[in-house]
Design an enzyme around this catalytic site. Structure first.
Site, mmCIF file in Angstrom:
data_model
loop_
_atom_site.group_PDB
_atom_site.id
_atom_site.type_symbol
_atom_site.label_atom_id
_atom_site.label_comp_id
_atom_site.label_asym_id
_atom_site.label_seq_id
_atom_site.Cartn_x
_atom_site.Cartn_y
_atom_site.Cartn_z
ATOM 1 N N GLN A 1 1.451 5.298 -11.426
ATOM 2 C CA GLN A 1 0.069 5.491 -10.988
ATOM 3 C C GLN A 1 -0.778 4.231 -11.147
ATOM 4 O OE1 GLN A 1 1.698 7.545 -13.088
ATOM 5 N NE2 GLN A 1 2.119 9.178 -11.591
ATOM 6 N N PRO B 1 0.830 -1.214 0.000
ATOM 7 C CA PRO B 1 0.000 0.000 0.000
ATOM 8 C C PRO B 1 0.865 1.265 0.000
ATOM 9 C CG PRO B 1 -0.881 -1.605 1.550
ATOM 10 C CD PRO B 1 0.433 -2.154 1.070
ATOM 11 N N ASN B 2 0.444 2.251 -0.803
ATOM 12 C CA ASN B 2 1.124 3.553 -0.918
ATOM 13 C C ASN B 2 2.487 3.468 -1.593
ATOM 14 O OD1 ASN B 2 -1.023 4.840 0.549
ATOM 15 N ND2 ASN B 2 -0.089 4.131 2.469
ATOM 16 N N ASP C 1 10.831 -29.259 -19.585
ATOM 17 C CA ASP C 1 10.337 -30.427 -18.847
ATOM 18 C C ASP C 1 9.712 -30.005 -17.523
ATOM 19 O OD1 ASP C 1 9.764 -33.089 -18.375
ATOM 20 O OD2 ASP C 1 11.721 -33.529 -17.490
ATOM 21 N N GLY D 1 -0.362 -5.883 -3.955
ATOM 22 C CA GLY D 1 -0.408 -7.278 -4.368
ATOM 23 C C GLY D 1 0.158 -7.517 -5.748
ATOM 24 N N LEU E 1 0.165 1.166 -10.328
ATOM 25 C CA LEU E 1 0.527 0.129 -9.366
ATOM 26 C C LEU E 1 -0.588 -0.076 -8.353
ATOM 27 C CD1 LEU E 1 4.221 1.218 -8.634
ATOM 28 C CD2 LEU E 1 3.427 -0.469 -10.296
ATOM 29 N N ALA F 1 48.614 -13.286 -31.795
ATOM 30 C CA ALA F 1 49.095 -14.595 -31.341
ATOM 31 C C ALA F 1 48.095 -15.263 -30.422
ATOM 32 C CB ALA F 1 50.440 -14.433 -30.631
ATOM 33 N N CYS G 1 46.127 -18.808 -31.042
ATOM 34 C CA CYS G 1 46.168 -19.927 -30.090
ATOM 35 C C CYS G 1 44.774 -20.356 -29.672
ATOM 36 C CB CYS G 1 46.983 -19.545 -28.856
ATOM 37 S SG CYS G 1 48.742 -19.305 -29.215
ATOM 38 N N LEU G 2 43.908 -19.358 -29.389
ATOM 39 C CA LEU G 2 42.536 -19.680 -28.984
ATOM 40 C C LEU G 2 41.794 -20.373 -30.108
ATOM 41 C CD1 LEU G 2 41.569 -16.426 -27.056
ATOM 42 C CD2 LEU G 2 41.939 -18.698 -26.097
#
Length: 612
Positions: free
Chosen positions: A155, A125-126, A467, A160, A157, A291, A295-296
């Site tokens: 405004q 509330p509020n 699932d 709950g 909102l 380099a 390598c990667l």
């Protein structure tokens, strides 16, 4: 030749500029002003400029009368209470004095251009966006970020209502990691009397590094209450209330400018020397980068070849013998995963489950036990589970079961999860001894919807569970739902993908998935509709499917369900019918389901209160 040299110099300068990636600028009171709409002031959040798009981050929250316990603060931030307890040297029942700093661990991810950690919040509330951002969350979010995230005005909102709150966080940039060894960034809300030096001392960080992380200087270091700054950390934060602040650092020494050269020709000559040194230095950096990339690339090619071979062996039904020494499971895991999860020894799990006896079994390949006095669920998985471990380590949400660690032993994985003390949802809704109230049932449904919404819209990348069923939803001590069994989850950045490998639980699978192998978030929406129907009727999915196939209407099924008041039947019926629509395009999204269930739950609570 001159043209080539010029272009090379431009390319080098542009390449080097990427190493000078800006940190996160401190923008002062702009973040507390709800009227500011210009995102150049970072009112929506910190920029997504970190080396990693997802990382471990932390925030500081100060306890208040409304949020003073480990449980209440953990619930506010949708994190596991045991993590909060551990970081703050507190027991689960600890109540913090008002104003005490509490460290909260969060998973920070990129959402568009913004870096944030999303939590769910129930409107009181509020409440307004301003109150939520600056009062409840103490400046860790902003009005603008809340409005953007929820696409609802302040405004509109109502009590709950459930909304998503983006918490301000950031991941270290490549420059921070490489130059300063920064591994974590902690969001800290400034209070009155705070200065950068005081804040830095409190966390044992050099003032200069905190200034650098927030693009500030000693001359321009003023900070304002209710605004956030980032604290760069090399190690995870310690309990701030047990720290003894180190002595203040000495004042910065002023650096005198170099004397002007009396000889203009010498100055000009030096300029060319500096320029040449810069070009050569840039070329050297590019050589190193080239380099590294080479390598990667080679490593990736090798890895892909190994994966293709492994997939072929799996297809042919071969399972090569493995030992803990021959195969290192950490090779398939990201660095952040290795740091954030505990690697258990097999004998620890044997001890926890009495050597995996039937008395500790919870069905299938699942077991329960105690590790160091804490309850745990242990799941045995044959084959490679590194993908599932990587996924679960990225997720940090109250409604997703938390993975705490793993073990690899003789070719099998053992995943260790937090213990949901009330077991699976199916145990509570498919028995006549169920003690769940209607409010509890709807809260569980809302928790499931919220968890799926997190997977669909806030995980990076988004995931489809594939699932979902009542056996894969677990209930904690307070009967809050946690979604588990994400082994079949699939990432998807498209609206849908097609698969030839249909898997899941009969009775929960959507028609388009069974018939065409179409995978989308609407697959989970269909399964959620079945679970919701199970929750409110107490019937099993197979029985419900039979009734639906026989042409029985949803409203007729609900009327013969348990405890549902007549006034709410139509609302639940509409939600279930929408989720179970044959055309997946006509099903609601999970964020719409969260909104609908929030309203239904609020109405149910009012109905139950008025009936007493």
């Amino acid at each position: 030749m001159i043209s080539f040299s010029f272009h090379l110099l431009v390319f080098i300068l542009l390449s080097l500029s990427s190493f000078a990636t800006a940190q996160q600028p401190y923008v002062g009171i702009s973040t507390t002003d709800c009227s500011v709409s210009d995102n150049t002031t970072s009112v929506f959040g910190y920029s997504c400029n970190g080396l990693n798009k997802t990382c471990q981050a932390y925030v500081i929250f100060r306890s208040t009368p409304s949020f003073s316990t480990v449980t209440s603060i953990s619930s506010l931030f949708s994190v596991d209470p045991s993590l909060v307890s551990s970081l703050n040297d507190a027991s689960p029942s600890t109540s913090f004095p008002s104003g005490q700093q509490v460290i909260i661990p969060l998973t920070c991810s990129c959402t568009g251009d913004d870096s944030q950690s999303n939590i769910t919040y129930t409107i009181q509330p509020n409440d307004s966006y301003f109150a939520i951002a600056n009062d409840t969350l103490q400046g860790l979010s902003t009005c603008q970020a809340l409005a953007k995230q929820n696409n609802v005005s302040s405004q509109s909102l109502f009590p709950g209502m459930r909304i998503v709150v983006p918490i301000r966080c950031a991941c270290p940039t490549a420059k921070q990691i490489n130059e300063d060894g920064v591994k974590y960034l902690m969001s800290y809300t400034v209070v009155f009397e705070d200065t950068i030096a005081i804040i830095s001392d409190r966390f044992g960080v050099e003032t200069s590094k905190t200034l650098k992380a927030n693009e500030m200087s000693f001359e321009n270091s003023e900070v304002f209450p209710f605004t956030t700054i980032l604290i760069p950390l090399v190690n995870p934060p310690a309990n701030t209330n047990s720290l003894i602040p180190p002595p203040p650092p000495p004042p910065p020494q002023s650096v005198s400018p170099p004397p002007l050269s009396p000889d203009g020709r010498k100055s000009k000559k030096k300029t060319w020397v500096y320029a040449l040194a810069g070009v050569l230095g840039g070329a050297l950096v590019l050589s190193v980068i080239g380099a590294a990339i080479f390598c990667l690339s080679k490593k990736k090619t090798k890895t892909q070849t190994q994966e293709e071979t492994g997939n072929l062996d799996s297809f042919m039904g071969k399972k090569p013998p493995m030992s803990d020494q021959e195969f290192d499971p950490l090779d398939g895991l990201s660095g952040m995963v290795v740091e954030s999860l505990k690697v258990y020894k097999f004998h620890e799990l044997q001890s926890a489950t009495s050597d995996f006896t039937s008395s500790s079994s919870i069905g299938g390949s699942g077991y329960i036990g105690k590790i160091n006095g804490d309850g745990a669920m242990i799941k045995k998985i044959e084959g490679n589970a590194s993908e599932e471990v990587n996924l679960l380590s990225k997720l940090n949400h109250l409604n997703i079961i938390r993975l705490s660690g793993f073990c690899f032993h003789e070719g099998d994985w053992y995943l260790v999860y937090e213990h949901a003390s009330n077991g699976s949802l199916s145990e509570w809704i498919h028995t006549t001894k169920s003690l769940l109230s209607l409010t509890q049932k709807l809260q569980i449904a809302l928790d499931i919807a919220t968890g799926l919404n997190y997977l669909h819209n806030f995980a990076d990348p988004p995931y489809v569970h594939r699932d979902l069923n009542s056996n894969n939803v677990f209930l904690d001590l307070e009967f809050r739902a946690k979604i588990g069994s994400l082994g079949s989850a699939r990432s998807t950045t498209e609206d849908f993908v097609l698969t030839k490998h249909v898997e899941g639980t009969r009775g929960y699978l959507a028609p388009e998935y069974l018939e065409h192998g179409l995978v989308s978030t609407k697959l989970d929406v269909y399964a959620f509709g079945v679970v919701l129907l199970e929750i409110v009727t107490g019937k099993e999915a197979s029985e419900l499917k039979k009734e639906i196939d026989e042409g029985k209407a949803i409203d007729e099924i609900l009327i013969h369900g348990r405890l549902l008041p007549e006034g709410l039947t139509s609302f639940v019926e509409r939600l279930v019918v929408d989720c179970l629509k044959k055309d997946h395009l006509n099903r609601p999204s999970m964020d719409e389901n969260v909104m609908s269930l929030s309203k239904i739950l609020a109405a149910t609570q009012n109905w139950e209160e008025s009936s007493y």
